[in-house]
Design an enzyme around this catalytic site. Structure first.
Site, PDB file in Angstrom:
ATOM      1  N   ASP A 104       1.017  -1.345   0.077  1.00 29.62           N
ATOM      2  CA  ASP A 104      -0.128   0.101  -0.043  1.00 29.62           C
ATOM      3  C   ASP A 104       1.024   1.114   0.063  1.00 29.62           C
ATOM      4  O   ASP A 104       2.163   1.234   0.549  1.00 29.62           O
ATOM      5  CB  ASP A 104      -0.880   0.254   1.188  1.00 29.62           C
ATOM      6  CG  ASP A 104      -1.475  -1.002   1.454  1.00 29.62           C
ATOM      7  OD1 ASP A 104      -2.057  -1.869   0.591  1.00 29.62           O
ATOM      8  OD2 ASP A 104      -1.795  -1.436   2.723  1.00 29.62           O
TER       9      ASP A 104
HETATM   10  N1  URA Z   1      -1.103  -5.857   4.132  1.00 29.88           N
HETATM   11  C1  URA Z   1      -1.383  -4.716   4.182  1.00 29.88           C
HETATM   12  O1  URA Z   1      -2.376  -4.358   5.009  1.00 29.88           O
HETATM   13  N2  URA Z   1      -0.853  -3.813   3.328  1.00 29.88           N
HETATM   14  C2  URA Z   1       0.198  -3.917   2.505  1.00 29.88           C
HETATM   15  O2  URA Z   1       0.843  -3.178   1.977  1.00 29.88           O
HETATM   16  C3  URA Z   1       0.891  -5.392   2.803  1.00 29.88           C
HETATM   17  C4  URA Z   1       0.067  -6.278   3.529  1.00 29.88           C
END
Ligand code: URA
Length: 239
Positions: A104
């Site tokens: 993310d």
């Molecule tokens: N889990 C998440 O919530 N975000 C990420 O970027 C990777 C794993």
């Protein structure tokens, strides 16, 4: 075109550039049959023969595999329709690389990029899911029951997460925060954030510390390095 010996060795997947410098200083590298110990040495891959531990070093079919320590604020796409910074702004190479999987925008940490489509396919295939280790900081003091729930599996939307490894790294009563290490081997969208939501804990920070056994603690945020052939193999052979 000439390039520095340690960069060439790293590009060929021998090891990280820093490790290759050590190999050069240790006298493990030959150019045209002569041991070279100078780090400034440049070679022409078209003309010069390079050996590491007496074996000829061969470029990796022009496939490259990069480990980036992604800072927050970058999106994991090749191009962003809203003009936001992408991880490719941090990795300037001539090859057309793509991120392997996703982090993310507000998650930092280990992200692999490559131009090897076959590798992307294998690594992201659900059958092949590799362990991914995250450090997550949440608001509040986590209790044993909540840890057990995360371990056994929690419901995120219509899905129950598979068993996970969960360790408490720190609880700070004054600041009212807990830090956990969570290892999962699936890759549902925003999985760790949703797992924390499922136990009603607000995520304050999320960092992926390792993919398989490959960690980013020696890489500053925003910096990258080539993966060694050993590391690439460890990801492909992971089951
Ligand atoms: N889990 C998440 O919530 N975000 C990420 O970027 C990777 C794993």
């Amino acid at each position: 075109m000439e390039e520095r010996l340690q960069k060439y060795l790293a590009n060929c997947g021998i090891a990280s550039r820093r490790k290759c410098e050590e190999y050069i200083l240790e006298g493990k590298v030959k150019v045209n049959g002569n041991i070279i110990r100078e780090l400034g040495t440049k070679i022409n891959p078209q003309k010069d023969t390079v050996e590491y531990e007496n074996k000829k070093v061969i470029p990796n079919n022009n496939n490259i595999y990069i480990l980036l320590n992604k800072p927050i604020g970058y999106v994991t796409t090749v191009e962003d329709q809203f003009g936001r910074d992408t991880v490719l702004n941090l990795v300037k190479v001539k090859e057309r690389i793509v991120p392997v999987g996703r982090l993310d925008m507000y998650t930092s940490g280990a992200l692999i990029l490559t131009n090897d489509g076959d590798f992307v396919y294998k690594i992201t295939h659900p059958k092949h899911e590799i362990n991914k280790t995250y450090t997550v900081t949440v608001k509040g003091i986590i209790n044993n029951d909540e840890i057990e729930r995360l371990r056994k599996g929690v419901k995120i939307e219509d899905y129950i997460t598979k068993p996970a490894k969960v360790k408490i790294l720190k609880t700070d009563i004054e600041k009212d925060i807990s830090r956990l290490e969570i290892t999962i081997h699936e890759g549902k969208n925003r999985q760790v954030r949703k797992m924390c939501e499922a136990i009603e804990k607000k995520v304050l920070a999320l960092h992926r510390s390792k993919i398989g056994e490959i960690g980013v603690k020696d890489l500053e945020l925003g910096k990258w390095r080539y993966l060694s052939s050993k590391e690439i193999k460890s990801l492909i052979n992971n089951n």
